[in-house]
Design a protein around this motif. Structure first.
Motif, PDB file in Angstrom:
ATOM      1  N   SER A 125       9.986   7.149   3.491  1.00  0.00           N
ATOM      2  CA  SER A 125      10.171   8.359   2.688  1.00  0.00           C
ATOM      3  C   SER A 125       9.407   8.250   1.376  1.00  0.00           C
ATOM      4  N   ILE A 126       9.474   7.081   0.750  1.00  0.00           N
ATOM      5  CA  ILE A 126       8.735   6.858  -0.497  1.00  0.00           C
ATOM      6  C   ILE A 126       7.236   6.950  -0.243  1.00  0.00           C
ATOM      7  N   ILE A 127       6.778   6.333   0.851  1.00  0.00           N
ATOM      8  CA  ILE A 127       5.351   6.384   1.185  1.00  0.00           C
ATOM      9  C   ILE A 127       4.905   7.825   1.429  1.00  0.00           C
ATOM     10  N   ALA A 128       5.740   8.609   2.103  1.00  0.00           N
ATOM     11  CA  ALA A 128       5.404  10.010   2.372  1.00  0.00           C
ATOM     12  C   ALA A 128       5.234  10.790   1.074  1.00  0.00           C
ATOM     13  N   GLU A 165      13.826  -4.620  -2.062  1.00  0.00           N
ATOM     14  CA  GLU A 165      12.368  -4.647  -2.208  1.00  0.00           C
ATOM     15  C   GLU A 165      11.707  -3.401  -1.622  1.00  0.00           C
ATOM     16  N   TYR A 166      12.428  -2.288  -1.623  1.00  0.00           N
ATOM     17  CA  TYR A 166      11.899  -1.070  -1.015  1.00  0.00           C
ATOM     18  C   TYR A 166      10.658  -0.549  -1.741  1.00  0.00           C
ATOM     19  N   ILE A 167      10.622  -0.710  -3.079  1.00  0.00           N
ATOM     20  CA  ILE A 167       9.458  -0.238  -3.841  1.00  0.00           C
ATOM     21  C   ILE A 167       8.222  -1.059  -3.490  1.00  0.00           C
ATOM     22  N   TRP A 168       8.383  -2.376  -3.472  1.00  0.00           N
ATOM     23  CA  TRP A 168       7.230  -3.247  -3.206  1.00  0.00           C
ATOM     24  C   TRP A 168       6.748  -3.095  -1.774  1.00  0.00           C
ATOM     25  N   ALA A 169       7.685  -2.891  -0.834  1.00  0.00           N
ATOM     26  CA  ALA A 169       7.302  -2.655   0.554  1.00  0.00           C
ATOM     27  C   ALA A 169       6.502  -1.366   0.671  1.00  0.00           C
ATOM     28  N   ALA A 170       6.933  -0.320  -0.045  1.00  0.00           N
ATOM     29  CA  ALA A 170       6.222   0.961  -0.025  1.00  0.00           C
ATOM     30  C   ALA A 170       4.836   0.829  -0.646  1.00  0.00           C
TER      31      ALA A 170
END
Length: 240
Positions: A36-39, A212-217
């Motif tokens: 969702s963040i990447i989108a 780590e959702y931000i860094w993964a995105a």
């Protein structure tokens, strides 16, 4: 060892890979959050890039005047500067989202300026191929992880290849490549970032923690953007 009782992909309890010890529902929720963040990042990149490409005075300002060139240099290095505090605060809400926004918008402006002097046909070809490759590699990685394949071994090889690519790009500033050389460079870069998409998707499935959702995105977003720019280099050289 914990085993899921039911394989329900829609319900979020589908086991992602063999010998999985965590609750699949939590991992699926994490994966949806990252994508969702990447989108949102990609949508912001498309919007900002389209504005820069369609409104020509922006591109001319950055490329024609001395002040514009200085701003252009600042714009290019801003994403690299923001990456440092973003890595440090990537688990601190809402600072992480603020830094992510600055990182994405500044990079989107740079991409827009890159596309501003490129034909629409070349941009469209690059977008279509990037979309097809990203979706295919993502689906393949999920399929392979389900069957027990692991791509962690790619890390050292991809890092070494990336270092060679960066050094080579610095060398070509002083010793410019010909048309064929640029196309070969773009093809090699595309292959490297295809490998990174598989590697980072595998990490998303198995290794990133829930904080780590931000860094993964960021990792996957950069893979997609760099693949697009590599393909853009190939198509632009072929079109010239």
């Amino acid at each position: 060892m914990w085993q899921p009782r039911k394989n329900d992909l829609e319900g979020g309890s589908q086991q992602l890979y063999p010998v999985m010890l965590e609750d699949p529902t939590l991992r699926w929720s994490f994966i949806r959050k990252v994508y969702s963040i990447i989108a949102v990042q990609l949508l912001a990149t498309v919007v900002v890039g389209a504005i820069v490409v369609s409104y020509k005075p922006i591109a001319h300002f950055f490329t024609s005047s001395s002040g514009g060139l200085a701003c252009y240099i600042i714009l290019i290095i801003t994403p690299f500067i923001v990456l440092c505090p973003l890595y440090y605060y990537h688990q601190s809400h809402p600072v992480n989202y603020l830094l992510l926004g600055i990182f994405t918008i500044s990079l989107a402006f740079s991409i827009g300026l890159t596309c501003a002097f490129t034909s629409g046909k070349v941009i469209l070809e690059s977008v279509i191929l990037t979309t097809a490759v990203v979706l295919s590699l993502t689906a393949y990685t999920f399929w392979a992880a389900k069957r027990g394949h692991d791509f962690n071994f790619l890390g050292p090889f991809l890092f070494g290849a990336l270092i060679v690519l960066i050094i080579f790009s610095l060398i070509q500033i002083f010793f410019p490549l010909g048309k064929i050389g640029v196309m070969i460079y773009g093809c090699v870069a595309s292959i490297i970032f295809c490998g990174y998409i598989v590697y980072d998707t595998d990490n998303l499935i198995k290794r990133y923690t829930y904080d780590e959702y931000i860094w993964a995105a960021v990792a996957l977003y950069l893979d997609i953007i760099n693949l697009f720019l590599s393909l853009l280099t190939v198509f632009r050289a072929a079109d010239s």
